[in-house]
Design an enzyme around this catalytic site. Structure first.
Site, mmCIF file in Angstrom:
data_model
loop_
_atom_site.group_PDB
_atom_site.id
_atom_site.type_symbol
_atom_site.label_atom_id
_atom_site.label_comp_id
_atom_site.label_asym_id
_atom_site.label_seq_id
_atom_site.Cartn_x
_atom_site.Cartn_y
_atom_site.Cartn_z
ATOM 1 N N ALA A 18 12.811 -4.408 4.338
ATOM 2 C CA ALA A 18 12.692 -5.859 4.203
ATOM 3 C C ALA A 18 11.849 -6.244 2.994
ATOM 4 O O ALA A 18 11.439 -7.383 2.867
ATOM 5 C CB ALA A 18 12.104 -6.453 5.472
ATOM 6 N N SER A 51 7.222 -0.997 3.847
ATOM 7 C CA SER A 51 6.964 -0.193 5.047
ATOM 8 C C SER A 51 6.884 1.305 4.728
ATOM 9 O O SER A 51 6.008 1.999 5.229
ATOM 10 C CB SER A 51 8.029 -0.438 6.109
ATOM 11 N N ALA A 58 6.052 2.912 1.924
ATOM 12 C CA ALA A 58 4.825 3.296 1.214
ATOM 13 C C ALA A 58 3.613 3.181 2.126
ATOM 14 O O ALA A 58 2.691 4.011 2.058
ATOM 15 C CB ALA A 58 4.642 2.423 -0.025
ATOM 16 N N ALA A 59 3.610 2.179 3.009
ATOM 17 C CA ALA A 59 2.458 2.011 3.903
ATOM 18 C C ALA A 59 2.377 3.176 4.893
ATOM 19 O O ALA A 59 1.285 3.695 5.166
ATOM 20 C CB ALA A 59 2.553 0.679 4.645
ATOM 21 N N ASP A 73 4.831 -0.171 -5.186
ATOM 22 C CA ASP A 73 4.530 -0.252 -3.745
ATOM 23 C C ASP A 73 3.360 0.665 -3.371
ATOM 24 O O ASP A 73 2.396 0.231 -2.746
ATOM 25 C CB ASP A 73 5.750 0.158 -2.908
HETATM 26 O O1 PMV Z 1 9.716 -4.683 -2.131
HETATM 27 P P1 PMV Z 1 10.662 -3.550 -2.173
HETATM 28 O O2 PMV Z 1 10.185 -2.335 -1.484
HETATM 29 O O3 PMV Z 1 12.095 -3.918 -1.876
HETATM 30 O O4 PMV Z 1 10.558 -3.118 -3.694
HETATM 31 C C1 PMV Z 1 11.531 -3.300 -4.595
HETATM 32 C C2 PMV Z 1 10.949 -3.502 -5.925
HETATM 33 C C3 PMV Z 1 11.890 -3.084 -7.028
HETATM 34 O O5 PMV Z 1 11.312 -3.546 -8.235
HETATM 35 C C4 PMV Z 1 13.255 -3.718 -6.862
HETATM 36 C C5 PMV Z 1 12.035 -1.578 -7.061
HETATM 37 C C6 PMV Z 1 10.793 -0.845 -7.508
HETATM 38 O O6 PMV Z 1 10.755 0.378 -7.311
HETATM 39 O O7 PMV Z 1 9.872 -1.446 -8.089
#
Ligand code: PMV
Length: 317
Positions: A104, A108, A110-111, A152
């Site tokens: 979402a 999640s 990375a956490a 992240d």
């Molecule tokens: O918020 P997320 O986990 O969907 O991160 C996506 C962020 C992107 O820039 C699209 C991909 C990345 O690795 O930074």
């Protein structure tokens, strides 16, 4: 030995998603209302090397040796053991729980990695320093994302707003920074699951087909992220609204918005939000709206009416 518990917050990207994969700066902030938690408990009665994994949110209850070697949890354990040069693990139970919804855009994966790396390394006697925690979590992010920027794992490890730029071969720019005046965001979930790897893959295909156009879009997004940081550090958060709208228009042009995201963004703006955009990979997942503390509740209600399946109101400070 007492159980060791570590927590890590969720995160949202304020500005710069996708462009950050191509070296432009982005800004992300931790969201402490949602979190992942890892608990490591010794099992002295079991044979050494017996590792039990419990992750009820994803319906996982297994022994480490039953997991495929490329399973993210197996990879985290292997990374920590190898960083600490431990060839035979003691027997323990690792329990992972999270209130961060998966897929979402709230970080999640990375956490879970950051909480687990800290809890496990502390259990093994050497709590790893932040820089190494972030690096190991990045290795696991590669399994989730394909070509992650690293934003992240960085924002979640440091649990502070971060200005981040990925520089291949050059050392990443990682600058945690202060928010001069707190501001309020409403985060609305479309309820449409959207794995980041697939939206990152789609952008890559589109970039390959039209490099010049996409490089130009990425430059504009990078400029917005840079301006936004100055605005946040100067305490002029009301100026963030128009920047969010501009960033959203560029994300839409890139093809990562969706009808559900647009409906929520429109509903937030009509209800008086100062600006709104998708956050994260897009094509589903979450949107964010800049609100005043007074208008937060009524904007949250409008988002619910427009179909948001979950709302988080948070103060960035
Ligand atoms: O918020 P997320 O986990 O969907 O991160 C996506 C962020 C992107 O820039 C699209 C991909 C990345 O690795 O930074």
């Amino acid at each position: 030995m007492p159980a060791i518990t570590c927590k890590a917050p969720g995160k949202i990207i304020l500005f710069g998603e996708h462009a950050v994969v191509y070296g432009r700066p982005a800004i992300a902030v931790p969201i402490s209302q949602v979190q992942a938690r890892a608990i490591v408990t010794a099992n002295p009665s079991k044979e050494s090397g017996e590792v039990e994994i419990q992750a009820p949110n994803i319906g996982l209850q297994a022994r480490l040796k039953e997991l495929p070697p490329d399973h993210p949890i197996a990879v985290i354990i292997e990374q920590v053991a190898s960083a600490l040069q431990i060839s035979r693990l003691p027997s323990f139970t690792l329990r992972i729980t999270a209130t961060i919804p998966v897929s979402a855009g709230l970080g999640s994966g990375a956490a879970v990695s950051v909480a687990t790396i800290r809890a496990l390394s502390a259990f093994l006697g050497h709590l790893l320093p932040d820089e190494q925690v972030s690096e190991l979590a990045y290795e696991v992010e590669k399994l989730h994302h394909g070509t992650p920027s690293g934003i992240d794992n960085t924002v979640i490890t440091y649990a502070m707003p971060v200005y981040y730029a990925h520089r291949s071969g050059n050392g990443n720019i990682i600058e945690p920074f202060q928010v001069a005046r707190p501001f309020t965001l409403v985060i609305g979930d479309t309820g449409v699951p959207s794995p980041t790897a697939s939206s990152v893959g789609l952008v890559r295909q589109a970039w390959q087909a039209e490099k010049e156009r996409f490089e130009h879009i990425f430059d504009e997004i990078g400029n917005i992220a840079q301006t936004a940081r100055q605005v946040i550090e100067a305490g002029r958060s009301e100026a963030l609204g128009p920047l969010m709208d501009e960033n959203q228009a560029l994300l839409h042009e890139m093809g990562v918005s969706s009808p559900e995201l647009e409906a929520l963004i429109q509903a937030a703006r009509s209800a008086g939000a100062q600006g709104a955009k998708l956050s994260g990979g897009g094509r589903g997942g979450n949107m964010i709206a800049l609100v005043t503390p007074e208008s937060a509740d009524s904007i949250a209600q409008s988002l619910r009416k427009a179909g948001a399946t979950r709302i988080i109101t948070t103060t960035v400070e």
